[in-house]
Design a protein around this motif. Structure first.
Motif, PDB file in Angstrom:
ATOM      1  N   GLN A   1       2.795 -16.956   4.286  1.00 28.04           N
ATOM      2  CA  GLN A   1       2.435 -16.758   2.878  1.00 28.04           C
ATOM      3  C   GLN A   1       1.868 -15.352   2.672  1.00 28.04           C
ATOM      4  O   GLN A   1       2.281 -14.629   1.746  1.00 28.04           O
ATOM      5  CB  GLN A   1       1.408 -17.797   2.440  1.00 28.04           C
ATOM      6  N   GLU A   2       0.948 -14.951   3.527  1.00 37.23           N
ATOM      7  CA  GLU A   2       0.327 -13.629   3.394  1.00 37.23           C
ATOM      8  C   GLU A   2       1.356 -12.512   3.526  1.00 37.23           C
ATOM      9  O   GLU A   2       1.321 -11.522   2.784  1.00 37.23           O
ATOM     10  CB  GLU A   2      -0.761 -13.468   4.456  1.00 37.23           C
ATOM     11  N   SER A   3       2.277 -12.663   4.463  1.00 42.29           N
ATOM     12  CA  SER A   3       3.284 -11.619   4.684  1.00 42.29           C
ATOM     13  C   SER A   3       4.223 -11.487   3.489  1.00 42.29           C
ATOM     14  O   SER A   3       4.553 -10.374   3.063  1.00 42.29           O
ATOM     15  CB  SER A   3       4.091 -11.933   5.948  1.00 42.29           C
ATOM     16  N   ILE A   4       4.671 -12.620   2.946  1.00 45.48           N
ATOM     17  CA  ILE A   4       5.570 -12.586   1.788  1.00 45.48           C
ATOM     18  C   ILE A   4       4.876 -11.901   0.612  1.00 45.48           C
ATOM     19  O   ILE A   4       5.453 -11.031  -0.064  1.00 45.48           O
ATOM     20  CB  ILE A   4       6.026 -14.003   1.414  1.00 45.48           C
ATOM     21  N   GLU A   5       3.633 -12.257   0.347  1.00 40.68           N
ATOM     22  CA  GLU A   5       2.891 -11.655  -0.773  1.00 40.68           C
ATOM     23  C   GLU A   5       2.659 -10.166  -0.548  1.00 40.68           C
ATOM     24  O   GLU A   5       2.750  -9.365  -1.494  1.00 40.68           O
ATOM     25  CB  GLU A   5       1.550 -12.374  -0.942  1.00 40.68           C
ATOM     26  N   LYS A   6       2.394  -9.790   0.680  1.00 44.26           N
ATOM     27  CA  LYS A   6       2.080  -8.386   0.999  1.00 44.26           C
ATOM     28  C   LYS A   6       3.304  -7.491   0.871  1.00 44.26           C
ATOM     29  O   LYS A   6       3.184  -6.302   0.547  1.00 44.26           O
ATOM     30  CB  LYS A   6       1.509  -8.313   2.416  1.00 44.26           C
ATOM     31  N   HIS A   7       4.498  -8.052   1.110  1.00 39.62           N
ATOM     32  CA  HIS A   7       5.704  -7.214   1.210  1.00 39.62           C
ATOM     33  C   HIS A   7       6.717  -7.492   0.098  1.00 39.62           C
ATOM     34  O   HIS A   7       7.921  -7.321   0.296  1.00 39.62           O
ATOM     35  CB  HIS A   7       6.357  -7.423   2.579  1.00 39.62           C
ATOM     36  N   TYR A   8       6.240  -7.906  -1.083  1.00 36.96           N
ATOM     37  CA  TYR A   8       7.128  -8.273  -2.186  1.00 36.96           C
ATOM     38  C   TYR A   8       8.261  -7.270  -2.421  1.00 36.96           C
ATOM     39  O   TYR A   8       9.397  -7.646  -2.691  1.00 36.96           O
ATOM     40  CB  TYR A   8       6.329  -8.394  -3.489  1.00 36.96           C
ATOM     41  N   ASN A   9       7.963  -5.990  -2.352  1.00 36.36           N
ATOM     42  CA  ASN A   9       8.944  -4.974  -2.731  1.00 36.36           C
ATOM     43  C   ASN A   9       9.801  -4.484  -1.571  1.00 36.36           C
ATOM     44  O   ASN A   9      10.662  -3.626  -1.759  1.00 36.36           O
ATOM     45  CB  ASN A   9       8.224  -3.780  -3.383  1.00 36.36           C
ATOM     46  N   LYS A  10       9.578  -5.033  -0.393  1.00 36.38           N
ATOM     47  CA  LYS A  10      10.394  -4.660   0.768  1.00 36.38           C
ATOM     48  C   LYS A  10      11.568  -5.617   0.928  1.00 36.38           C
ATOM     49  O   LYS A  10      11.529  -6.758   0.464  1.00 36.38           O
ATOM     50  CB  LYS A  10       9.541  -4.664   2.045  1.00 36.38           C
ATOM     51  N   ASN A  11      12.597  -5.154   1.625  1.00 33.89           N
ATOM     52  CA  ASN A  11      13.749  -6.013   1.886  1.00 33.89           C
ATOM     53  C   ASN A  11      13.418  -7.042   2.954  1.00 33.89           C
ATOM     54  O   ASN A  11      12.858  -6.699   4.002  1.00 33.89           O
ATOM     55  CB  ASN A  11      14.952  -5.187   2.333  1.00 33.89           C
ATOM     56  N   ALA A  12      13.764  -8.286   2.674  1.00 29.43           N
ATOM     57  CA  ALA A  12      13.542  -9.375   3.621  1.00 29.43           C
ATOM     58  C   ALA A  12      14.820  -9.735   4.377  1.00 29.43           C
ATOM     59  O   ALA A  12      14.772 -10.067   5.565  1.00 29.43           O
ATOM     60  CB  ALA A  12      13.015 -10.610   2.897  1.00 29.43           C
ATOM     61  N   PHE A  13      15.955  -9.702   3.674  1.00 31.35           N
ATOM     62  CA  PHE A  13      17.229 -10.103   4.263  1.00 31.35           C
ATOM     63  C   PHE A  13      18.342  -9.154   3.835  1.00 31.35           C
ATOM     64  O   PHE A  13      18.319  -8.604   2.719  1.00 31.35           O
ATOM     65  CB  PHE A  13      17.612 -11.521   3.819  1.00 31.35           C
ATOM     66  N   PHE A  14      19.298  -8.992   4.744  1.00 35.53           N
ATOM     67  CA  PHE A  14      20.587  -8.370   4.435  1.00 35.53           C
ATOM     68  C   PHE A  14      21.643  -9.401   4.803  1.00 35.53           C
ATOM     69  O   PHE A  14      21.861  -9.684   5.979  1.00 35.53           O
ATOM     70  CB  PHE A  14      20.782  -7.088   5.238  1.00 35.53           C
TER      71      PHE A  14
ATOM     72  N   THR B   1      24.488  -7.666   1.123  1.00 33.42           N
ATOM     73  CA  THR B   1      23.557  -7.636  -0.002  1.00 33.42           C
ATOM     74  C   THR B   1      22.121  -7.727   0.508  1.00 33.42           C
ATOM     75  O   THR B   1      21.813  -8.545   1.378  1.00 33.42           O
ATOM     76  CB  THR B   1      23.819  -8.809  -0.968  1.00 33.42           C
ATOM     77  N   PHE B   2      21.233  -6.882  -0.042  1.00 34.79           N
ATOM     78  CA  PHE B   2      19.821  -6.929   0.305  1.00 34.79           C
ATOM     79  C   PHE B   2      19.073  -7.870  -0.645  1.00 34.79           C
ATOM     80  O   PHE B   2      19.385  -7.942  -1.837  1.00 34.79           O
ATOM     81  CB  PHE B   2      19.193  -5.542   0.206  1.00 34.79           C
ATOM     82  N   PHE B   3      18.077  -8.579  -0.086  1.00 32.85           N
ATOM     83  CA  PHE B   3      17.190  -9.443  -0.869  1.00 32.85           C
ATOM     84  C   PHE B   3      15.757  -9.087  -0.487  1.00 32.85           C
ATOM     85  O   PHE B   3      15.430  -9.001   0.703  1.00 32.85           O
ATOM     86  CB  PHE B   3      17.449 -10.920  -0.585  1.00 32.85           C
ATOM     87  N   THR B   4      14.900  -8.900  -1.492  1.00 35.00           N
ATOM     88  CA  THR B   4      13.511  -8.543  -1.218  1.00 35.00           C
ATOM     89  C   THR B   4      12.678  -9.789  -0.911  1.00 35.00           C
ATOM     90  O   THR B   4      13.117 -10.931  -1.120  1.00 35.00           O
ATOM     91  CB  THR B   4      12.891  -7.822  -2.427  1.00 35.00           C
ATOM     92  N   TYR B   5      11.448  -9.537  -0.476  1.00 29.33           N
ATOM     93  CA  TYR B   5      10.528 -10.650  -0.260  1.00 29.33           C
ATOM     94  C   TYR B   5      10.201 -11.347  -1.576  1.00 29.33           C
ATOM     95  O   TYR B   5       9.959 -12.559  -1.595  1.00 29.33           O
ATOM     96  CB  TYR B   5       9.255 -10.158   0.443  1.00 29.33           C
ATOM     97  N   LYS B   6      10.228 -10.602  -2.674  1.00 24.39           N
ATOM     98  CA  LYS B   6      10.002 -11.243  -3.973  1.00 24.39           C
ATOM     99  C   LYS B   6      11.182 -12.149  -4.322  1.00 24.39           C
ATOM    100  O   LYS B   6      10.989 -13.266  -4.831  1.00 24.39           O
ATOM    101  CB  LYS B   6       9.810 -10.203  -5.067  1.00 24.39           C
ATOM    102  N   ASP B   7      12.409 -11.692  -4.047  1.00 21.35           N
ATOM    103  CA  ASP B   7      13.586 -12.547  -4.253  1.00 21.35           C
ATOM    104  C   ASP B   7      13.444 -13.836  -3.450  1.00 21.35           C
ATOM    105  O   ASP B   7      13.738 -14.931  -3.944  1.00 21.35           O
ATOM    106  CB  ASP B   7      14.866 -11.820  -3.813  1.00 21.35           C
ATOM    107  N   LEU B   8      13.006 -13.691  -2.211  1.00 25.62           N
ATOM    108  CA  LEU B   8      12.803 -14.860  -1.347  1.00 25.62           C
ATOM    109  C   LEU B   8      11.753 -15.792  -1.937  1.00 25.62           C
ATOM    110  O   LEU B   8      11.947 -17.022  -1.982  1.00 25.62           O
ATOM    111  CB  LEU B   8      12.389 -14.396   0.051  1.00 25.62           C
ATOM    112  N   ALA B   9      10.648 -15.232  -2.400  1.00 23.79           N
ATOM    113  CA  ALA B   9       9.553 -16.044  -2.965  1.00 23.79           C
ATOM    114  C   ALA B   9      10.007 -16.804  -4.208  1.00 23.79           C
ATOM    115  O   ALA B   9       9.620 -17.962  -4.404  1.00 23.79           O
ATOM    116  CB  ALA B   9       8.360 -15.151  -3.294  1.00 23.79           C
ATOM    117  N   ILE B  10      10.828 -16.165  -5.043  1.00 25.32           N
ATOM    118  CA  ILE B  10      11.335 -16.834  -6.251  1.00 25.32           C
ATOM    119  C   ILE B  10      12.211 -18.021  -5.870  1.00 25.32           C
ATOM    120  O   ILE B  10      12.083 -19.121  -6.443  1.00 25.32           O
ATOM    121  CB  ILE B  10      12.114 -15.835  -7.128  1.00 25.32           C
ATOM    122  N   GLU B  11      13.079 -17.831  -4.880  1.00 25.67           N
ATOM    123  CA  GLU B  11      13.946 -18.932  -4.438  1.00 25.67           C
ATOM    124  C   GLU B  11      13.134 -20.056  -3.808  1.00 25.67           C
ATOM    125  O   GLU B  11      13.414 -21.241  -4.018  1.00 25.67           O
ATOM    126  CB  GLU B  11      15.008 -18.418  -3.454  1.00 25.67           C
ATOM    127  N   ILE B  12      12.123 -19.709  -3.029  1.00 25.10           N
ATOM    128  CA  ILE B  12      11.242 -20.723  -2.440  1.00 25.10           C
ATOM    129  C   ILE B  12      10.603 -21.562  -3.546  1.00 25.10           C
ATOM    130  O   ILE B  12      10.566 -22.802  -3.477  1.00 25.10           O
ATOM    131  CB  ILE B  12      10.140 -20.057  -1.584  1.00 25.10           C
TER     132      ILE B  12
END
Length: 494
Positions: free
Chosen positions: A8-21, A25-36
Motif C-alpha cells: 500500500q505504501e509503495s503504490i501511494e508513494k509512486h503514483y506517477n511512476k510506471n508500474a507495468f509495461f 503499453t505502460f501503466f502507472t502505479y496510479k493506473d494500478l491503484a484505480i483498477e484495484i
C-alpha cells in the motif's frame, strides 16, 4: 501483515511512476491503484466475507495483476487458472476449491456453475488501497502443480508464508531493488516464480516488463533487454540456451541482478552468459513451491562450485533449515547423498485436501531441541565441508539400469565435456521392446559425429552408464514453466 502494508505504501508513494509495461503499453502505479479499487467494489458488492478463494484467469494485463492485489487487500486468496490448459483440468481445480467465483479480465471465461467477476464499470476513480484486517494464517494463493496420479495437487501459501519469504530474501541485503529498476516478468501466473517477479518490484516502486503469452518468449526477452535496458532478470536456465546464438550481440552492462531457478544451471553456459551482463550479481536459486518459491541460493563468481557441471544450490535462506536424510528420515553425514528435507515459516500448511500426499511428504523431527515440521523435497543432494548444498537431481531421475543406480546428471556431464559444439543434452531412461530400462541421450542440434563423445564417456564411466540410444532433435520439449518435459521427450525417443 507487513508486506501488505508495504505494498500500500509503495503504490501511494509512486503514483506517477510506471508500474507495468504490458504488450507495448505502460501503466502507472496510479493506473494500478484505480483498477484495484474498481475490483474491490465488485468484491464488496458480490462476495460474502466468508468467501476466501477466488479463481483467477491468468491473463497478461493490468486488471489481472490489480486483481491479485485487490484480493490480498480484502484478505482473500487467488488461484490462477491458465485459460489455455484443458477445460477438464481447470474445472477439476476450480471444483476442488469449493468456490463459486472466477475473476476474468476479458469477461470471456465460461465454467458451468461459477459466477464471473470483473472490475466495476463505474467511472468513479476514488482510490481505495487500504487493507482490511488480515489473519496471518489466511491463504494468499494456491498454486496447482502436476500430480503423480494425474490429478493436479494444490499448494496453498499463507500470508505468513509469503511474509516470511520476503523477510528471508531481504535479510542479507544481497538482492535489493530500487524504484529505478526495470524488471523482467517472464513467468505464467500459475508458476510460483511469477510471484517473485512482480512482488519485489511493486514493493520498491520499480517497473515490471511482462512477456505476452503468444510471443516467442526468448526473442521477446532479448528485445526487452535491448530496447528497454532491463536491470533485473529472473530467468529459467532453458531461456539462455535459446539465447545462446545471440550472446555475441547481447551487451547489457546495465543489468544489476540476474536470478536463475526452476531448473538445473550448468556452469559452462553461465560463464558465457555472464559476459553479456558483466556488471550483474548473478544467483542460482533453489526451492520447491511448497516452501514459498526460494529456499536457498548460490551467488555466482568466477570459480563456481559445481558437481558434474551443475552449479551448487548454496545455503538456506535465513530461518530455513536443511537436512539430508535417508529413507528412514535419519540425517546422513556430511558428504553423503540423500534426500533434501527442509523446514521454515515459509512452509505450506499442506497440500489442498490431500491427506495421503501430506502424510507421505511431511514429517516432524527433533532438531536442535525443537520439534520441527519438515518437507521431503524429492531432490537428491549432499552437503559439502563448507556447508554448501550440492544438487544431484530428482530422486525419480535417479534410474536403475541393469540393477545399477545411475545419476542422469553425471551422464549429461561427461557427454558435454568432450563436445566441441555448445549444445543442450538430456539423458533419460526409456523402455525397450522387452520392457527393460535403457539409457538414451537427446541432443538439441543438427546431426553431427558423436564418436568422440562416446569414446570419452567409455573412458569415464562403466558400460552400463553409456547411452544405448542417441537422438538429435530440433528442440527439446519444455512445459509452460520452462522445465524440460521428460514425459514428452520419452515419446520422441521411442
Amino acid at each position: 501483515m507487513n508486506y501488505i502494508d508495504n505494498l500500500q505504501e509503495s503504490i501511494e508513494k509512486h503514483y506517477n511512476k510506471n508500474a507495468f509495461f504490458i504488450d507495448d503499453t505502460f501503466f502507472t502505479y496510479k493506473d494500478l491503484a484505480i483498477e484495484i479499487s474498481k475490483i474491490r467494489i465488485t468484491i464488496n458488492q458480490t462476495l460474502n466475507t466468508s468467501e476466501k478463494l477466488i479463481g483467477l484467469i491468468a491473463n497478461d494485463d493490468i486488471k489481472t495483476y490489480a486483481a491479485i492485489i485487490a484480493f490480498w487487500l480484502e484478505g482473500k486468496a487467488y488461484v490462477p487458472i491458465n485459460p489455455e490448459h484443458p477445460q477438464d483440468r481447470n474445472e477439476t481445480i476450480l471444483k476442488s476449491l469449493e468456490t463459486n467465483y472466477i475473476f476474468d479480465s476479458t469477461e470471456k471465461a465460461s465454467f458451468h456453475g461459477f459466477t464471473l467477476l470483473f472490475p466495476s464499470k463505474t467511472n468513479n476513480e476514488n482510490i481505495d488501497i487500504k487493507a482490511n484486517s488480515i489473519k496471518e494464517n489466511d491463504l494468499a494463493y494456491i498454486l496447482f502443480t502436476s500430480g503423480s496420479t494425474g490429478t493436479p495437487k494444490g499448494v496453498p501459501i499463507t500470508y505468513n508464508n509469503l511474509n516470511a519469504f520476503i523477510k528471508a530474501i531481504n535479510f542479507d541485503g544481497e538482492f535489493k531493488l530500487n524504484s529505478s529498476d526495470r524488471c523482467l516478468q517472464m513467468f505464467e501466473l500459475t508458476f510460483d516464480f511469477s510471484v517473485v517477479s512482480y512482488i519485489f518490484p511493486l514493493l520498491e516502486g520499480a517497473c515490471i516488463y511482462t512477456v505476452p503469452r503468444h510471443s516467442i518468449k526468448y526473442f521477446y526477452i532479448y528485445k526487452l533487454i535491448k530496447v528497454h535496458q532491463l536491470t533485473v532478470l529472473s530467468l529459467v536456465p532453458s531461456i539462455i540456451h535459446y539465447l545462446r546464438p545471440y550472446f555475441e550481440e547481447i551487451k547489457a552492462p546495465q543489468v544489476r541482478y540476474c536470478s536463475f531457478g526452476g531448473g538445473v544451471l550448468y556452469n559452462d553456459i553461465i560463464q558465457d552468459w555472464n559476459k553479456c551482463i558483466p556488471n550483474s550479481k548473478t544467483f542460482n536459486y533453489y526451492g520447491p513451491t511448497e516452501n514459498t518459491i526460494y529456499s536457498s541460493y548460490y551467488k555466482l563468481n568466477k570459480e563456481n562450485k559445481t558437481h558434474n557441471g551443475v552449479i551448487s544450490i548454496g545455503r538456506p535462506l535465513n530461518e530455513v533449515t536443511y537436512i539430508i536424510i535417508d529413507k528412514n528420515n535419519k540425517e546422513v553425514p556430511i558428504g553423503k547423498s540423500g534426500e533434501l528435507a527442509l523446514s521454515s515459516n515459509q512452509l505450506t500448511p499442506g497440500y489442498w485436501k490431500n491427506e495421503q500426499k501430506n502424510k507421505a511428504s511431511f514429517f516432524f523431527k527433533e532438531y536442535n531441541e525443537e520439534s520441527l515440521r519438515f518437507y521431503k523435497t524429492g531432490d537428491l543432494c549432499f552437503r559439502d565441508s563448507e556447508n554448501d548444498y550440492i544438487y544431484l537431481g530428482r530422486i525419480d531421475f535417479q534410474v536403475k539400469i541393469r540393477g545399477f543406480r545411475i545419476e542422469l546428471s553425471e551422464v549429461e556431464f561427461h557427454a558435454k565435456s568432450k563436445c566441441v559444439k555448445k549444445v543442450n543434452m538430456v539423458a533419460i531412461d526409456i523402455l525397450n521392446d522387452l520392457g527393460n530400462a535403457e539409457l538414451a541421450l537427446a541432443i538439441e542440434s543438427e546431426v553431427f559425429d558423436t564418436s568422440e563423445i562416446l569414446e570419452n564417456m567409455k573412458e569415464k564411466m562403466p558400460d552400463y552408464m553409456i547411452p544405448a540410444h542417441i537422438k538429435f532433435i530440433k528442440e527439446l520439449p519444455y512445459n509452460s514453466n520452462g522445465k524440460i518435459d521428460r514425459n514428452q521427450l520419452r515419446t520422441y525417443l521411442k
